[in-house]
Design an enzyme around this catalytic site. Structure first.
Site, PDB file in Angstrom:
ATOM      1  N   LYS A 208      35.835  26.897  27.510  1.00 50.64           N
ATOM      2  CA  LYS A 208      36.070  25.443  27.490  1.00 50.64           C
ATOM      3  C   LYS A 208      35.256  24.772  28.596  1.00 50.64           C
ATOM      4  O   LYS A 208      34.665  23.715  28.388  1.00 50.64           O
ATOM      5  CB  LYS A 208      37.572  25.149  27.652  1.00 50.64           C
ATOM      6  CG  LYS A 208      38.342  25.478  26.389  1.00 50.64           C
ATOM      7  CD  LYS A 208      39.834  25.542  26.565  1.00 50.64           C
ATOM      8  CE  LYS A 208      40.465  26.089  25.284  1.00 50.64           C
ATOM      9  NZ  LYS A 208      41.878  26.389  25.385  1.00 50.64           N
TER      10      LYS A 208
ATOM     11  N   GLN B 236      46.869  25.785  29.095  1.00 50.09           N
ATOM     12  CA  GLN B 236      46.522  26.970  28.304  1.00 50.09           C
ATOM     13  C   GLN B 236      47.773  27.782  27.964  1.00 50.09           C
ATOM     14  O   GLN B 236      48.550  28.127  28.846  1.00 50.09           O
ATOM     15  CB  GLN B 236      45.515  27.827  29.108  1.00 50.09           C
ATOM     16  CG  GLN B 236      45.009  29.047  28.374  1.00 50.09           C
ATOM     17  CD  GLN B 236      44.162  28.692  27.139  1.00 50.09           C
ATOM     18  OE1 GLN B 236      43.315  27.819  27.186  1.00 50.09           O
ATOM     19  NE2 GLN B 236      44.406  29.383  26.045  1.00 50.09           N
TER      20      GLN B 236
ATOM     21  N   ASP C 238      45.201  18.438  22.890  1.00 48.67           N
ATOM     22  CA  ASP C 238      45.545  19.536  21.976  1.00 48.67           C
ATOM     23  C   ASP C 238      46.357  19.028  20.782  1.00 48.67           C
ATOM     24  O   ASP C 238      46.566  19.750  19.820  1.00 48.67           O
ATOM     25  CB  ASP C 238      46.408  20.579  22.717  1.00 48.67           C
ATOM     26  CG  ASP C 238      45.615  21.810  23.119  1.00 48.67           C
ATOM     27  OD1 ASP C 238      44.574  22.065  22.482  1.00 48.67           O
ATOM     28  OD2 ASP C 238      46.043  22.508  24.052  1.00 48.67           O
TER      29      ASP C 238
END
Ligand code: NAD
Length: 282
Positions: A52, A96, A119
């Site tokens: 990322k 995460q 997300d």
């Protein structure tokens, strides 16, 4: 004859498009910024976070990384999220997953401000996806839709079978496919006659997390196969949920692992980060 859908190639096109938009935004004094929180030292999570970071560098997006120890408390994690929520220079926040077992994932995801939730896991964003009116789409399903669009594959009237009903892949995938007028079936661990259902699919999306779960006898001739799984085979090599070598012979299109859905997930995250920056700057 099958065609491999290259997530590597398509994600590069998406990232180049994002990079061009970022350079325009910078001319207007906007510098998109993504904050990533990693708790603990899970090696797979570390790889994802590094990927990322690399994608942010490619796109010109500022990236911040917050590493918390594996024994970090819920309070520490929550207060970091709240700090990033209040920081106007941060546009996107990603925590995460998975988190260490003692931490409450739901609590953290619900704490991230919906406009910074790149997300798209916050219940408010999930609700928007249900009614087809959204700012952010969850990265993996949206990346898959982008792949299909790139290959000019229409889902209108197609029989799509999704294997897996997780909140991050299976369920939102079903919503996006429905929006494109597909007939959608979601299978899961309690599904009876799985083979029979999958073998009728025009499009198969496998998101189970088991190597060689989808075998050639489950695939209709000419089916489009999207492999979301990330597993290790007996030799320790990365592989998906689909028995690629056997299934490709029956498919019209198929995604590989690695180099398929994975890179698309990250490219969509980049897209979501600049969308967040645009929303926040009005
Ligand atoms: P999950 O563990 O939350 O869900 C797995 C799903 O598989 C469940 O809904 C379960 O009902 C279903 N399942 C399990 N056994 C089954 C069976 N015998 N028959 C039918 N269904 C069965 O997983 P997830 O988070 O959705 O991830 C799935 C896979 O995709 C994992 O390998 C994960 O690593 C991978 N993944 C990849 C990406 C990417 O970017 N490529 C993103 C997210 C997840």
């Amino acid at each position: 004859m099958y065609k491999i859908i290259s997530g590597k190639e398509i994600s590069l096109a998406v990232k180049e498009r994002v990079a061009a938009q970022v350079s325009e935004m910078k001319k207007d004094g906007i510098e998109p910024c993504l904050a990533v929180i990693l708790v603990g030292d899970d090696p797979a999570s570390r790889v994802y976070v590094n990927n990322k970071k690399k994608a942010c560098e490619f796109c010109g997006i500022r990236s911040l990384e917050y590493l918390l120890p594996a024994d970090a408390s819920q309070e520490e994690l929550n207060s970091l999220v709240e700090k990033l929520n209040d920081d106007k220079s941060v546009n996107g926040i990603l925590c995460q997953l998975p988190l260490p077992k003692h931490l409450n994932e739901k609590e953290v995801l619900n704490l991230i401000k919906p406009e910074k939730d790149v997300d798209a896991f916050h219940p408010e964003n999930v609700g928007h996806i249900m009614i087809g009116d959204y700012s952010f789409l969850p990265c993996t399903p949206a990346g898959i839709m982008e792949m299909l669009k790139y290959e000019n594959i229409s889902l209108d009237g197609k029989n799509c079978v999704i294997i897996g009903r997780s909140n991050i892949v299976g369920k939102p995938m079903a919503m996006l496919m429905l929006k494109e007028n597909a007939t959608v079936t979601v299978c899961h661990s309690h599904t009876k006659n799985l083979k029979e259902i999958v073998s009728q699919a025009d499009v198969i999306v496998a998101a189970v997390g088991r190597a060689k779960f989808v075998t050639a006898d489950m695939v209709k001739d000419g089916a489009i196969i999207i492999d979301v799984g990330i597993n290790r085979n007996d030799d320790g090599k990365l592989c998906g949920d689909v028995d690629f070598e056997a299934c490709k012979e029956k498919a019209s299109y198929i995604t590989p692992v690695p180099g398929g859905v994975g890179p698309m997930t990250i490219a969509t995250l980049m897209q979501n980060t600049i969308t967040a920056a645009k929303i926040q700057k009005g």
